[in-house]
Structures are given as structure tokens and as C-alpha cells.
Design a protein around this motif. Structure first.
Motif, PDB file in Angstrom:
ATOM      1  N   VAL A  30      18.471  36.760 -20.389  1.00  0.00           N
ATOM      2  CA  VAL A  30      17.129  36.509 -20.925  1.00  0.00           C
ATOM      3  C   VAL A  30      17.289  36.080 -22.379  1.00  0.00           C
ATOM      4  O   VAL A  30      18.081  36.669 -23.120  1.00  0.00           O
ATOM      5  CB  VAL A  30      16.240  37.769 -20.850  1.00  0.00           C
ATOM      6  N   VAL A  31      16.568  35.037 -22.787  1.00  0.00           N
ATOM      7  CA  VAL A  31      16.655  34.578 -24.173  1.00  0.00           C
ATOM      8  C   VAL A  31      15.263  34.463 -24.778  1.00  0.00           C
ATOM      9  O   VAL A  31      14.289  34.186 -24.083  1.00  0.00           O
ATOM     10  CB  VAL A  31      17.379  33.206 -24.297  1.00  0.00           C
ATOM     11  N   LEU A  32      15.185  34.706 -26.070  1.00  0.00           N
ATOM     12  CA  LEU A  32      13.967  34.448 -26.843  1.00  0.00           C
ATOM     13  C   LEU A  32      14.078  33.015 -27.334  1.00  0.00           C
ATOM     14  O   LEU A  32      14.918  32.713 -28.178  1.00  0.00           O
ATOM     15  CB  LEU A  32      13.859  35.437 -28.003  1.00  0.00           C
ATOM     16  N   LEU A  33      13.256  32.138 -26.793  1.00  0.00           N
ATOM     17  CA  LEU A  33      13.377  30.710 -27.079  1.00  0.00           C
ATOM     18  C   LEU A  33      12.390  30.284 -28.158  1.00  0.00           C
ATOM     19  O   LEU A  33      11.200  30.578 -28.084  1.00  0.00           O
ATOM     20  CB  LEU A  33      13.135  29.897 -25.803  1.00  0.00           C
ATOM     21  N   GLU A  34      12.906  29.560 -29.156  1.00  0.00           N
ATOM     22  CA  GLU A  34      12.086  29.122 -30.277  1.00  0.00           C
ATOM     23  C   GLU A  34      12.674  27.815 -30.816  1.00  0.00           C
ATOM     24  O   GLU A  34      13.753  27.381 -30.400  1.00  0.00           O
ATOM     25  CB  GLU A  34      12.083  30.233 -31.341  1.00  0.00           C
ATOM     26  N   ILE A  35      11.957  27.165 -31.709  1.00  0.00           N
ATOM     27  CA  ILE A  35      12.468  25.985 -32.411  1.00  0.00           C
ATOM     28  C   ILE A  35      13.086  26.466 -33.715  1.00  0.00           C
ATOM     29  O   ILE A  35      12.377  26.986 -34.577  1.00  0.00           O
ATOM     30  CB  ILE A  35      11.329  24.981 -32.702  1.00  0.00           C
TER      31      ILE A  35
ATOM     32  N   ILE B 119      17.851  41.067 -26.245  1.00  0.00           N
ATOM     33  CA  ILE B 119      17.593  39.635 -26.041  1.00  0.00           C
ATOM     34  C   ILE B 119      17.879  38.874 -27.340  1.00  0.00           C
ATOM     35  O   ILE B 119      17.344  39.212 -28.390  1.00  0.00           O
ATOM     36  CB  ILE B 119      16.131  39.406 -25.625  1.00  0.00           C
ATOM     37  N   ILE B 120      18.692  37.840 -27.254  1.00  0.00           N
ATOM     38  CA  ILE B 120      19.022  37.083 -28.457  1.00  0.00           C
ATOM     39  C   ILE B 120      18.017  35.955 -28.693  1.00  0.00           C
ATOM     40  O   ILE B 120      17.447  35.422 -27.743  1.00  0.00           O
ATOM     41  CB  ILE B 120      20.438  36.483 -28.390  1.00  0.00           C
ATOM     42  N   PRO B 121      17.777  35.576 -29.957  1.00  0.00           N
ATOM     43  CA  PRO B 121      16.989  34.376 -30.238  1.00  0.00           C
ATOM     44  C   PRO B 121      17.836  33.127 -30.017  1.00  0.00           C
ATOM     45  O   PRO B 121      19.015  33.091 -30.402  1.00  0.00           O
ATOM     46  CB  PRO B 121      16.595  34.538 -31.708  1.00  0.00           C
ATOM     47  N   LEU B 122      17.257  32.111 -29.393  1.00  0.00           N
ATOM     48  CA  LEU B 122      17.983  30.883 -29.069  1.00  0.00           C
ATOM     49  C   LEU B 122      17.109  29.681 -29.400  1.00  0.00           C
ATOM     50  O   LEU B 122      15.907  29.688 -29.124  1.00  0.00           O
ATOM     51  CB  LEU B 122      18.348  30.862 -27.584  1.00  0.00           C
ATOM     52  N   CYS B 123      17.706  28.646 -29.956  1.00  0.00           N
ATOM     53  CA  CYS B 123      16.980  27.419 -30.261  1.00  0.00           C
ATOM     54  C   CYS B 123      16.943  26.508 -29.034  1.00  0.00           C
ATOM     55  O   CYS B 123      17.904  26.466 -28.241  1.00  0.00           O
ATOM     56  CB  CYS B 123      17.646  26.685 -31.427  1.00  0.00           C
TER      57      CYS B 123
ATOM     58  N   ILE C 260      12.973  33.281 -19.699  1.00  0.00           N
ATOM     59  CA  ILE C 260      12.734  32.832 -21.066  1.00  0.00           C
ATOM     60  C   ILE C 260      11.573  33.613 -21.660  1.00  0.00           C
ATOM     61  O   ILE C 260      10.464  33.612 -21.108  1.00  0.00           O
ATOM     62  CB  ILE C 260      12.405  31.324 -21.115  1.00  0.00           C
ATOM     63  N   TYR C 261      11.851  34.313 -22.756  1.00  0.00           N
ATOM     64  CA  TYR C 261      10.786  34.905 -23.560  1.00  0.00           C
ATOM     65  C   TYR C 261      10.343  33.799 -24.503  1.00  0.00           C
ATOM     66  O   TYR C 261      10.983  33.525 -25.503  1.00  0.00           O
ATOM     67  CB  TYR C 261      11.329  36.119 -24.313  1.00  0.00           C
ATOM     68  N   ASN C 262       9.241  33.157 -24.156  1.00  0.00           N
ATOM     69  CA  ASN C 262       8.871  31.912 -24.814  1.00  0.00           C
ATOM     70  C   ASN C 262       8.144  32.127 -26.133  1.00  0.00           C
ATOM     71  O   ASN C 262       7.051  32.684 -26.172  1.00  0.00           O
ATOM     72  CB  ASN C 262       7.996  31.062 -23.895  1.00  0.00           C
TER      73      ASN C 262
ATOM     74  N   LEU D 190      12.685  23.829 -13.038  1.00  0.00           N
ATOM     75  CA  LEU D 190      13.806  24.706 -13.352  1.00  0.00           C
ATOM     76  C   LEU D 190      13.741  26.011 -12.565  1.00  0.00           C
ATOM     77  O   LEU D 190      12.663  26.508 -12.257  1.00  0.00           O
ATOM     78  CB  LEU D 190      13.809  25.037 -14.852  1.00  0.00           C
ATOM     79  N   GLU D 191      14.906  26.563 -12.303  1.00  0.00           N
ATOM     80  CA  GLU D 191      14.993  27.885 -11.682  1.00  0.00           C
ATOM     81  C   GLU D 191      15.052  28.921 -12.799  1.00  0.00           C
ATOM     82  O   GLU D 191      16.097  29.489 -13.118  1.00  0.00           O
ATOM     83  CB  GLU D 191      16.233  27.965 -10.782  1.00  0.00           C
ATOM     84  N   VAL D 192      13.899  29.161 -13.405  1.00  0.00           N
ATOM     85  CA  VAL D 192      13.819  30.084 -14.534  1.00  0.00           C
ATOM     86  C   VAL D 192      12.428  30.712 -14.567  1.00  0.00           C
ATOM     87  O   VAL D 192      11.440  30.075 -14.195  1.00  0.00           O
ATOM     88  CB  VAL D 192      14.129  29.352 -15.866  1.00  0.00           C
ATOM     89  N   GLU D 193      12.371  31.971 -14.967  1.00  0.00           N
ATOM     90  CA  GLU D 193      11.102  32.665 -15.155  1.00  0.00           C
ATOM     91  C   GLU D 193      10.650  32.502 -16.610  1.00  0.00           C
ATOM     92  O   GLU D 193      11.477  32.371 -17.517  1.00  0.00           O
ATOM     93  CB  GLU D 193      11.252  34.162 -14.852  1.00  0.00           C
ATOM     94  N   TRP D 194       9.351  32.520 -16.807  1.00  0.00           N
ATOM     95  CA  TRP D 194       8.783  32.419 -18.153  1.00  0.00           C
ATOM     96  C   TRP D 194       8.014  33.697 -18.494  1.00  0.00           C
ATOM     97  O   TRP D 194       7.330  34.259 -17.656  1.00  0.00           O
ATOM     98  CB  TRP D 194       7.799  31.252 -18.237  1.00  0.00           C
ATOM     99  N   MET D 195       8.090  34.095 -19.776  1.00  0.00           N
ATOM    100  CA  MET D 195       7.261  35.185 -20.288  1.00  0.00           C
ATOM    101  C   MET D 195       6.818  34.826 -21.703  1.00  0.00           C
ATOM    102  O   MET D 195       7.585  34.959 -22.633  1.00  0.00           O
ATOM    103  CB  MET D 195       8.029  36.492 -20.315  1.00  0.00           C
ATOM    104  N   PRO D 196       5.589  34.364 -21.889  1.00  0.00           N
ATOM    105  CA  PRO D 196       4.639  33.920 -20.870  1.00  0.00           C
ATOM    106  C   PRO D 196       4.880  32.456 -20.531  1.00  0.00           C
ATOM    107  O   PRO D 196       5.555  31.750 -21.278  1.00  0.00           O
ATOM    108  CB  PRO D 196       3.297  34.102 -21.579  1.00  0.00           C
TER     109      PRO D 196
END
Length: 397
Positions: free
Chosen positions: A168-173, A193-197, A222-224, A249-255
Motif C-alpha cells: 500500500v502506498v500514499l500517492l501524491e505529487i 505506508i510510505i509516501p510515493l510520488c 493506493i491511499y490517494n 488497473l488491478e489496484v484498490e483506491w482509498m478513496p
């Protein structure tokens, strides 16, 4: 808001305590990029009940079978993401502490979003606050009977959904450049959960990966934290990398990103409640109100207060080329009610709702508060002012 508690807190406050509080708060994960206020806000039970009543009325609307049909036009066509889920995993509701015509304090909804906020940082803030200040034991920042442990369990379950943290990743710009990066680091501490760009995503077919210690690791959830509108403001190479998010994609989103638009200012005209200001889509306003001074004009698709017109003229309305993308909202009067050593402050309370897996409804969980002495809530309206900035509410249990 609770005069006796406010007087007691203010009389016991010292600059030395506040500086020690800030020093510890900033020592945990580096200097925080926004101002931390000198005080929490004490929220009496009847005010809390009004807040939650308004939130529950909005949840009722979201649960209606036709809600998705009613809000389909809220999602910009070029920003629609596939594989939307049935409900938003989290919702935040912003309420101004206002004064009504009877000169009584009441909450009034300002806006709402199905998008994360400082879910993890507020735990750290609460922890550090109680090391330097005190508050009555029957007041808590946690809602719905939660405490620190049960709140963190609820948050962790929400973010991980049964997956190991490495998937699981925390996705951000560019997460480390964000002013809210303290929340990302707290999230990592509490959940793993790590932050990821977005620029670090690796696509293989329908699957996403990232490099963990040089090894490609599958992303299952993805923790969006990406505001998709902001993608359109990035350099071309960043937008190109982010295009993968719009694929199947085969991925879950939150949210899921679509909920950011569905539950937003776009939803306000669909709701009627005493603590929610009357709101209309601008293109459906048949006659411009004569008392325009009692209204505010807001663009549907801008954030952090950008583009809001407070002092409206008829020309402001006539000059709008895309009225379908604006709302006309009854203005509320923020109450300068939080007593401080100089001038009183206004307050805006953000309530966090989490939707546990398989639950019929989301539940209130926590909060944050912003204090302001300017015309609007926000940093640029509070330069060189004290007892302003980010804090939290302590709610009477």
C-alpha cells in the motif's frame, strides 16, 4: 465556545509552554510547514450534535440510489478514473462557527470533500498537546466514543484493507515538497505506508509497482492524496507519468479519485438542512438576488478558497462564461468567538468521517480546526497574527 474553559485555558497559558510544545511537535518529523495555533477549541455537546446532524443528513443523500446519476457531471471528463467503488472511503466536512439572526452560535457547512486530510497528524498533535497543556477529561478530539488506540486501528484498517503495508502506498505529487508532508510521515509511522510520488510508479500490464530497497514491489492499494486537477498544472513529463492512473488497473483506491468530485461543492445544492447554507447552481438561478451582499460566489472546480468571490456585484455574475461550473451560496457570518490575548478569532471545524469495510454508513472519527483573524480562513489572511492556524477541537463527551 465554552466560556469557563476558555478563561481557564487562557489564564494558564504561557509562551514558554507554547514554545516547548512547538519544539516537540517539530522535532518528531522535521519542521511543520504550517502554523500551529496556541489553543484548541472547546466544543459543547449541543454544538457537536448540530454538526453531526448535518453530516448525517449529507450521508443520507449520498446513500440514495440515484446519487451517482445526480453527480455524474461533477467529474471532469478528462479526469474520470476507472473502477470506481460503491461508496467513498472517507469524507471531510468543513463547518464555520457562525452566529445566526438570533445571535446564537451554530455550525454552518462551508464545504465537504471525499478526500483525506491530516488523518494521522492529528494523533501526533493530540499526543504532544497533552504533554504541555491540560483539558478536562470529558473532552476529547476523538469522536464516536473512539480513543487514540481505537482511532488508529480504524485508520489502519481503512488504509490497509487487509494488505501488508509494503503493498500500500500514499500517492501524491512530489510528497516531500507538500506543506502537509508532516501527515505523510505520521501516516508512515502509524501504519507503515510510505509516501510515493506519481513519477515513481512502474506499470507492468494492469499492475503497478514501486522500488523498495531496489526491489520492484507490487502496489495493491493506493491511499490517494493526489488532487487530480493539480496534475493538469504539472510539467508535461509529470503528466505523462501520471497517465497510468487513468488506465484499467488491478489496484484498490482509498478513496477513489472520482469521489473527490462527487462529494464536493457540487453536492451542496442537493441538500437541505438548517446547518447547511442554501446553495444553487449558478446556471439554474432564474433571478439574481437583490441582496447579493448576503451571498458568496464559488467555482465548483477550484480548491483552498481560490476564485471565491465574497463581495459580489451583478457584473461578477454576468461576466461568468461557464455558470454551470459555479454555485451561488447564502453567505454565513463567522463568529469571532474564540477569545485570545488580543483580538478574538474565528474558527472552522473539519470533521473526519471514515467508512469501515462492509459498514452501512460512515462514522465520525476525529477532527481538525483552523483559527483565523482575517477576512477568510487561511494563511494569507493571517500574516503576523498569533492564536491562528491549525489546531483541533476538544468535544464534550
Amino acid at each position: 465556545m465554552v466560556p469557563d474553559l476558555r478563561a481557564q485555558y487562557n489564564s494558564n497559558f504561557t509562551t514558554e509552554k507554547y514554545e516547548a510544545f512547538l519544539k516537540e511537535l517539530n522535532s518528531k518529523h522535521g519542521t511543520i510547514q504550517f502554523r500551529s495555533a496556541e489553543t484548541p477549541v472547546f466544543v459543547p455537546r449541543d454544538f457537536t450534535n448540530q454538526l453531526l446532524s448535518a453530516c448525517e443528513s449529507i450521508v443520507d443523500v449520498i446513500l440514495k440510489p440515484d446519487f451517482k446519476a445526480l453527480t455524474q457531471n461533477a467529474i471532469p471528463r478528462e479526469l474520470q478514473v476507472l473502477n470506481e467503488d460503491d461508496y467513498p472511503s472517507c469524507i471531510t466536512f468543513d463547518f464555520g462557527v457562525c452566529i445566526n439572526d438570533q445571535q446564537k452560535l451554530e455550525p454552518q457547512l462551508i464545504e465537504m470533500q471525499a478526500f483525506p486530510t491530516l488523518f494521522a497528524f492529528e494523533v501526533l498533535l493530540d499526543d504532544v498537546f497533552y504533554k504541555h497543556f491540560s483539558a478536562p477529561s470529558h473532552y476529547s478530539s476523538y469522536l464516536n466514543g473512539l480513543d487514540r488506540d481505537s482511532y488508529l486501528k480504524l485508520l489502519k484498517d481503512l488504509l490497509l484493507n487487509g494488505h501488508e503495508p509494503e503493498h500500500v502506498v500514499l500517492l501524491e505529487i512530489f510528497p516531500h515538497q507538500q506543506k502537509t508532508n508532516i501527515d505523510f510521515y505520521c501516516t508512515q509511522e502509524y501504519t507503515g505506508i510510505i509516501p510515493l510520488c506519481v513519477t515513481e510508479l512502474i506499470q507492468k500490464g494492469k499492475q503497478l509497482f514501486y522500488l523498495k530497497e531496489g526491489k520492484e514491489t507490487r502496489i495493491k492499494r493506493i491511499y490517494n492524496r493526489v488532487i487530480f486537477d493539480e496534475l493538469l498544472q504539472q510539467e508535461d513529463w509529470v503528466q505523462e507519468k501520471a497517465k497510468v492512473l487513468f488506465e484499467d488497473l488491478e489496484v484498490e483506491w482509498m478513496p477513489h479519485p472520482n469521489w473527490f468530485y462527487r462529494i464536493s461543492k457540487y453536492t451542496l445544492p442537493l441538500i437541505q438542512h438548517p446547518n447547511i447554507p442554501s446553495t444553487q447552481y449558478l446556471d439554474q438561478v432564474e433571478h439574481i438576488p437583490e441582496d447579493l451582499q448576503n451571498y458568496v460566489l464559488k467555482p465548483l472546480f477550484s480548491f483552498a478558497g481560490q476564485g471565491v468571490v465574497i463581495d459580489i456585484t451583478p457584473d461578477d455574475i454576468q461576466n461568468i462564461e461557464d455558470p454551470q461550473n459555479w454555485i451561488l451560496q447564502k453567505k454565513v457570518t463567522y463568529a469571532s468567538v474564540i477569545q485570545t490575548p488580543d483580538e478574538p478569532a474565528k474558527a472552522e471545524i473539519r470533521v473526519f468521517y471514515f467508512w469501515p469495510k462492509n459498514a452501512a454508513r460512515p462514522v465520525p472519527a476525529n477532527n481538525l480546526v483552523r483559527l483565523s483573524k482575517g477576512k477568510m480562513i487561511g494563511v494569507r489572511y493571517n500574516k503576523d497574527k498569533t492564536w491562528t492556524g491549525g489546531t483541533f477541537g476538544l468535544f464534550e463527551r
